[in-house]
Scaffold this motif. Structure first.
Motif, PDB file in Angstrom:
ATOM      1  N   ARG A 216       0.731  -1.206  -0.005  1.00  0.00           N
ATOM      2  CA  ARG A 216       0.137   0.016  -0.015  1.00  0.00           C
ATOM      3  C   ARG A 216       0.849   1.117  -0.065  1.00  0.00           C
ATOM      4  O   ARG A 216       1.819   1.035   0.742  1.00  0.00           O
ATOM      5  N   ALA A 217       0.587   2.141  -0.894  1.00  0.00           N
ATOM      6  CA  ALA A 217       1.498   3.372  -1.089  1.00  0.00           C
ATOM      7  C   ALA A 217       1.326   4.147   0.281  1.00  0.00           C
ATOM      8  O   ALA A 217      -0.004   4.549   0.610  1.00  0.00           O
ATOM      9  N   LEU A 218       2.411   4.687   0.927  1.00  0.00           N
ATOM     10  CA  LEU A 218       2.111   5.745   1.992  1.00  0.00           C
ATOM     11  C   LEU A 218       2.698   7.024   1.600  1.00  0.00           C
ATOM     12  O   LEU A 218       2.727   7.987   2.433  1.00  0.00           O
ATOM     13  N   GLN A 219       2.819   7.197   0.196  1.00  0.00           N
ATOM     14  CA  GLN A 219       3.228   8.413  -0.288  1.00  0.00           C
ATOM     15  C   GLN A 219       2.941   8.397  -1.846  1.00  0.00           C
ATOM     16  O   GLN A 219       2.933   7.256  -2.343  1.00  0.00           O
ATOM     17  N   ALA A 220       2.633   9.333  -2.452  1.00  0.00           N
ATOM     18  CA  ALA A 220       2.484   9.517  -3.831  1.00  0.00           C
ATOM     19  C   ALA A 220       3.609   9.569  -4.718  1.00  0.00           C
ATOM     20  O   ALA A 220       4.724   9.830  -4.347  1.00  0.00           O
ATOM     21  N   ALA A 221       3.591   8.961  -6.107  1.00  0.00           N
ATOM     22  CA  ALA A 221       4.666   8.883  -6.937  1.00  0.00           C
ATOM     23  C   ALA A 221       4.094   9.718  -8.240  1.00  0.00           C
ATOM     24  O   ALA A 221       2.861   9.596  -8.411  1.00  0.00           O
ATOM     25  N   SER A 222       4.837  10.553  -8.673  1.00  0.00           N
ATOM     26  CA  SER A 222       4.564  11.282  -9.928  1.00  0.00           C
ATOM     27  C   SER A 222       4.942  10.895 -11.110  1.00  0.00           C
ATOM     28  O   SER A 222       4.373  10.928 -12.207  1.00  0.00           O
ATOM     29  N   SER A 223       6.095  10.026 -11.204  1.00  0.00           N
ATOM     30  CA  SER A 223       6.767   9.487 -12.522  1.00  0.00           C
ATOM     31  C   SER A 223       7.336   8.259 -12.379  1.00  0.00           C
ATOM     32  O   SER A 223       7.895   7.922 -11.278  1.00  0.00           O
ATOM     33  N   ASP A 224       7.599   7.818 -13.296  1.00  0.00           N
ATOM     34  CA  ASP A 224       8.533   6.670 -13.528  1.00  0.00           C
ATOM     35  C   ASP A 224       9.851   6.848 -12.917  1.00  0.00           C
ATOM     36  O   ASP A 224      10.603   7.794 -13.338  1.00  0.00           O
TER      37      ASP A 224
END
Length: 110
Positions: A91-99
């Motif tokens: 489960r993601a605990l923070q966002a990712a914006s790109s590869d």
């Protein structure tokens, strides 16, 4: 960047492993949509031992945009992607914006 590993195991790489990727129990990069033992903490060549975070939180490489709180599955090359039809492994605990972004995830036994 933070990680709180509650269990880290040592595996022998049976193929080249990149840091921050989901790995299988046989020492290879986990298959897209499949199960994962955990996430590699460092790069390793075939035959080398490497640490794998199995329980707790860890840093994983994202394959693209991922929302904070999203369910995660294994994508291509062992990178994290938003769950669609595969097995939930984190489960993601923070966002990712790109590869290539490194994000903290909560590992889920599968």
């Amino acid at each position: 960047m933070q990680s709180i590993s509650l269990l880290t195991l040592t595996l022998a790489a049976t193929a080249a492993i990149s840091a921050g990727r989901f790995v299988a129990a046989d020492g290879t990069t986990a298959s897209a949509g499949g199960n994962a033992l955990g996430v590699s903490r460092c790069t390793a060549g075939a035959g080398e031992d490497f640490p794998v975070d199995v329980i707790g939180t860890t840093q994983v490489t994202a394959a693209g945009a991922i929302a904070d709180g999203a369910a995660i599955e294994v994508g291509t090359d062992g990178k994290a992607i938003t769950k669609s039809s595969g097995i939930t492994v984190a489960r993601a605990l923070q966002a990712a914006s790109s590869d290539g972004d490194s994000i903290e995830v909560l590992l889920i036994a599968n």
